[in-house]
Each structure stands twice: as structure tokens, then as C-alpha cells.
Scaffold this active site. Structure first.
Site, PDB file in Angstrom:
ATOM      1  N   ASP A  82     -32.378  -3.080 -33.139  1.00 56.80           N
ATOM      2  CA  ASP A  82     -33.407  -4.100 -32.908  1.00 56.80           C
ATOM      3  C   ASP A  82     -33.024  -5.000 -31.731  1.00 56.80           C
ATOM      4  OD1 ASP A  82     -35.764  -5.394 -33.378  1.00 56.80           O
ATOM      5  OD2 ASP A  82     -35.025  -6.568 -35.066  1.00 56.80           O
ATOM      6  N   ARG A 135     -36.713  -8.237 -26.866  1.00 60.64           N
ATOM      7  CA  ARG A 135     -36.230  -9.586 -26.522  1.00 60.64           C
ATOM      8  C   ARG A 135     -35.185  -9.530 -25.410  1.00 60.64           C
ATOM      9  NH1 ARG A 135     -34.616 -11.095 -32.272  1.00 60.64           N
ATOM     10  NH2 ARG A 135     -35.042  -8.871 -32.533  1.00 60.64           N
ATOM     11  N   TRP A 136     -34.373  -8.472 -25.401  1.00 65.19           N
ATOM     12  CA  TRP A 136     -33.379  -8.295 -24.337  1.00 65.19           C
ATOM     13  C   TRP A 136     -34.094  -8.283 -22.979  1.00 65.19           C
ATOM     14  CZ3 TRP A 136     -32.669  -4.868 -20.372  1.00 65.19           C
ATOM     15  CH2 TRP A 136     -31.403  -4.830 -19.783  1.00 65.19           C
ATOM     16  N   ASN A 187     -44.321   1.412 -36.614  1.00 69.00           N
ATOM     17  CA  ASN A 187     -44.297   1.092 -35.179  1.00 69.00           C
ATOM     18  C   ASN A 187     -45.559   1.574 -34.447  1.00 69.00           C
ATOM     19  OD1 ASN A 187     -40.688   1.448 -34.815  1.00 69.00           O
ATOM     20  ND2 ASN A 187     -41.912  -0.406 -35.036  1.00 69.00           N
ATOM     21  N   ARG A 242     -47.910  -0.958 -32.788  1.00 69.43           N
ATOM     22  CA  ARG A 242     -47.655  -1.579 -31.471  1.00 69.43           C
ATOM     23  C   ARG A 242     -48.720  -1.123 -30.472  1.00 69.43           C
ATOM     24  NH1 ARG A 242     -41.259  -2.538 -30.664  1.00 69.43           N
ATOM     25  NH2 ARG A 242     -40.922  -3.281 -32.770  1.00 69.43           N
ATOM     26  N   ARG A 244     -27.308  -3.905 -38.315  1.00 66.33           N
ATOM     27  CA  ARG A 244     -28.585  -4.279 -37.713  1.00 66.33           C
ATOM     28  C   ARG A 244     -28.317  -5.235 -36.575  1.00 66.33           C
ATOM     29  NH1 ARG A 244     -34.547  -5.043 -39.897  1.00 66.33           N
ATOM     30  NH2 ARG A 244     -35.461  -5.651 -37.927  1.00 66.33           N
ATOM     31  N   GLU A 300     -22.318  -1.057 -47.115  1.00 61.45           N
ATOM     32  CA  GLU A 300     -21.950  -2.395 -46.641  1.00 61.45           C
ATOM     33  C   GLU A 300     -22.900  -2.766 -45.508  1.00 61.45           C
ATOM     34  OE1 GLU A 300     -19.484  -4.307 -47.912  1.00 61.45           O
ATOM     35  OE2 GLU A 300     -19.110  -2.735 -49.394  1.00 61.45           O
TER      36      GLU A 300
HETATM   37  C1  FPP Z   1     -36.680  -2.214 -31.855  1.00 64.74           C
HETATM   38  O1  FPP Z   1     -36.612  -3.254 -30.903  1.00 64.74           O
HETATM   39  C2  FPP Z   1     -36.517  -0.953 -31.183  1.00 64.74           C
HETATM   40  C3  FPP Z   1     -37.400   0.068 -31.221  1.00 64.74           C
HETATM   41  C4  FPP Z   1     -38.665   0.027 -31.990  1.00 64.74           C
HETATM   42  C5  FPP Z   1     -37.171   1.305 -30.443  1.00 64.74           C
HETATM   43  C6  FPP Z   1     -35.749   1.790 -30.456  1.00 64.74           C
HETATM   44  C7  FPP Z   1     -35.611   2.878 -29.494  1.00 64.74           C
HETATM   45  C8  FPP Z   1     -34.540   3.077 -28.688  1.00 64.74           C
HETATM   46  C9  FPP Z   1     -33.331   2.252 -28.708  1.00 64.74           C
HETATM   47  C10 FPP Z   1     -34.553   4.215 -27.760  1.00 64.74           C
HETATM   48  C11 FPP Z   1     -33.854   5.331 -28.445  1.00 64.74           C
HETATM   49  C12 FPP Z   1     -33.956   6.568 -27.739  1.00 64.74           C
HETATM   50  C13 FPP Z   1     -33.815   7.769 -28.335  1.00 64.74           C
HETATM   51  C14 FPP Z   1     -33.719   8.973 -27.518  1.00 64.74           C
HETATM   52  C15 FPP Z   1     -33.758   7.944 -29.799  1.00 64.74           C
HETATM   53  P1  FPP Z   1     -37.884  -4.149 -30.656  1.00 64.74           P
HETATM   54  O2  FPP Z   1     -38.723  -3.514 -29.615  1.00 64.74           O
HETATM   55  O3  FPP Z   1     -38.577  -4.384 -31.968  1.00 64.74           O
HETATM   56  O4  FPP Z   1     -37.237  -5.450 -30.115  1.00 64.74           O
HETATM   57  P2  FPP Z   1     -37.743  -6.939 -30.370  1.00 64.74           P
HETATM   58  O5  FPP Z   1     -37.582  -7.208 -31.845  1.00 64.74           O
HETATM   59  O6  FPP Z   1     -36.824  -7.750 -29.527  1.00 64.74           O
HETATM   60  O7  FPP Z   1     -39.160  -7.015 -29.926  1.00 64.74           O
END
Ligand code: FPP
Length: 236
Positions: free
Chosen positions: A12, A16-17, A60, A63, A178, A197
Site C-alpha cells: 500500500d 501517496r508516494w 480495486n 478505481r 502492510r 504475525e
Molecule cells: C496500493 O496502493 C497498491 C495497488 C492497488 C497496486 C499494487 C501494484 C503494484 C505494486 C505493482 C505490482 C506489479 C506486479 C507485476 C505484480 P494505493 O494505490 O492504494 O496507494 P494509496 O493508498 O497511497 O493511494
């Protein structure tokens, strides 16, 4: 060192990053995918056997279409071209989740990466995509019901036996991480997480590098896991 056999990560904080840097949310997902590639190899170097990651939940899809499309295209690109290092390291890639509801080209790339890495024996990277923990239990219960209809004897059916009905027969999760600061499990791997854990960190997933991962391993090493019993120290 007491290393967890199965580590799971709720990745997660990508959005925000990116927002913190004035970048599009998609850039956060791209950086997150690079972090994942490095972490999968690092986890196996640290003797973790299975790494499960939450890449896309059934929810998701709520979105924006733009973000969903970006993520689906990113999965295809990663599976087709960027997972070479993971394959060379001997890691088997499996995908957990419902294939129905996913685009055909996404399903094709899932089948291809699973096929390409199926003989790998150094560890497993389980990517949860169009995944829900309750959905996995429901889908498993339906498979079990079919087996019962076909004559399976369930007189001595145990909780361990139900793992066979999960998307892949993976071991229980020892450590759940997480990133991104939220304190919830968001319908992730509920059955496998019974005695896990938990490690929560405010670090956004793209910044969750090897040393951050090692901090979680260190915390795990110092936890007293009792599985409903009492600790060995008190037993003696
Ligand atoms: C949650 O952060 C992240 C996701 C819904 C997507 C995660 C996907 C990846 C890390 C890419 C992985 C790639 C492969 C090939 C499996 P968010 O968007 O909810 O962040 P936020 O809470 O800051 O808005």
C-alpha cells in the site's frame, strides 16, 4: 535466524508516494513494481520460501478506468519482459485470484508466466490479482462441495485439509507486512493468515527496500509465537 517460511505483503501507498512528489499515481505503481522485483529476489536470498503480494483486489475495479487500465497493462509488461531476473533466480510465479472478469490479454500473460516458471524450485512468488480472501474461501468451499458430491469422505476433514482447496496449495502465512500506514487486512488471504504475525509500517511501498524488509524479519525473529498454547519458557 528464525526466518518466516511464508511472508505476505499488502503493498500500500503507491499513490501517496507519487502524489507527495507531484507525480501521477501511475508512477507510484511503476516504482512499486520495481520494488517488488527486487524484494522477491531478496526474500529468497534471506531463505523465505514463499512471498505473497496483494497486487489487485476484487474491489480495486472501483478505481478509475484509467488507473485500472494502467495497472493491467503494467502486469502484462512485467510478466512478459521484466520478470526475467525472477525466473533466472529460480522463482516460480503463481497468480491467485479469479480469472473471470480479467481481460483476455491479462489472462494470457498470467498463463504464460506460470507456464514459463513452473519448474522453478528456489521459492514461490504468489501474486494476488483480482483477488479477495473471502472469495478464495467461497471458491474453495464450492470445489470441496463438488468433491463431496463425488463421494469424498469428510468424517475426519481437518483445517489443514482445506488448504488443498485454496487457489494454490500454499503454506500458512507466518508474517504479514502492510506498508503505507493503514491498520487493516483488507480481505487479504484470510484463511492462510490465521496465526500470522503482523508488521505495520508507515513507509510507502515504493520505498520499502531490502533494509525495511529486514526490519520486519528482525521483528519476527523476536516474536513469541504460541499458536494458542503457552510459551516454551513458561512450559519449562
Ligand atoms: C496500493 O496502493 C497498491 C495497488 C492497488 C497496486 C499494487 C501494484 C503494484 C505494486 C505493482 C505490482 C506489479 C506486479 C507485476 C505484480 P494505493 O494505490 O492504494 O496507494 P494509496 O493508498 O497511497 O493511494
Amino acid at each position: 535466524m528464525n526466518v518466516p517460511n511464508h511472508v505476505a505483503i499488502i503493498m500500500d501507498g503507491n499513490g501517496r508516494w507519487a502524489e507527495k512528489r507531484g507525480l501521477a499515481r501511475s508512477r507510484g505503481h511503476l516504482e512499486g513494481s520495481k520494488t517488488l522485483e527486487k524484494l522477491a529476489i531478496h526474500a529468497m536470498d534471506m531463505k523465505v520460501k514463499v512471498l505473497s503480494v496483494y497486487a489487485f483486489s476484487t474491489d480495486n475495479f472501483k478505481r478509475s478506468q484509467e488507473e485500472v487500465d494502467y495497472l493491467m497493462n503494467l502486469f502484462i509488461k512485467m510478466f512478459q519482459t521484466k520478470f526475467d531476473k525472477i525466473n533466472k533466480r529460480g522463482i516460480r510465479v503463481v497468480i491467485s485470484g479469479r480469472k473471470r472478469g480479467l481481460r483476455e490479454d491479462v489472462v494470457a500473460s498470467i498463463n504464460a508466466i506460470e507456464e514459463k516458471t513452473k519448474e522453478n524450485k528456489e521459492g514461490i512468488l504468489n501474486i494476488c490479482l483480482n483477488y479477495g480472501g473471502q472469495e478464495e474461501i467461497i471458491d474453495g468451499a464450492i470445489k470441496l462441495a463438488k468433491d463431496i458430491q463425488n463421494g469424498l469422505d469428510i468424517t475426519n476433514f481437518k483445517r489443514e485439509d482445506f488448504y488443498h482447496y485454496m487457489y494454490h496449495e500454499l503454506p500458512p502465512i507466518d508474517l504479514l507486512i502492510r506498508t503505507g500506514g493503514e491498520l487493516r487486512i483488507s480481505n487479504f488471504m484470510l484463511y492462510e493468515m490465521s496465526y500470522s504475525e503482523f508488521y505495520f509500517t508507515n513507509t510507502y511501498f515504493p520505498d520499502f527496500d531490502k533494509s525495511e524488509f529486514n526490519k520486519a524479519l528482525f521483528m519476527f525473529e523476536n516474536r513469541d509465537r504460541r499458536f494458542g498454547g503457552i510459551s516454551d519458557a513458561k512450559n519449562n
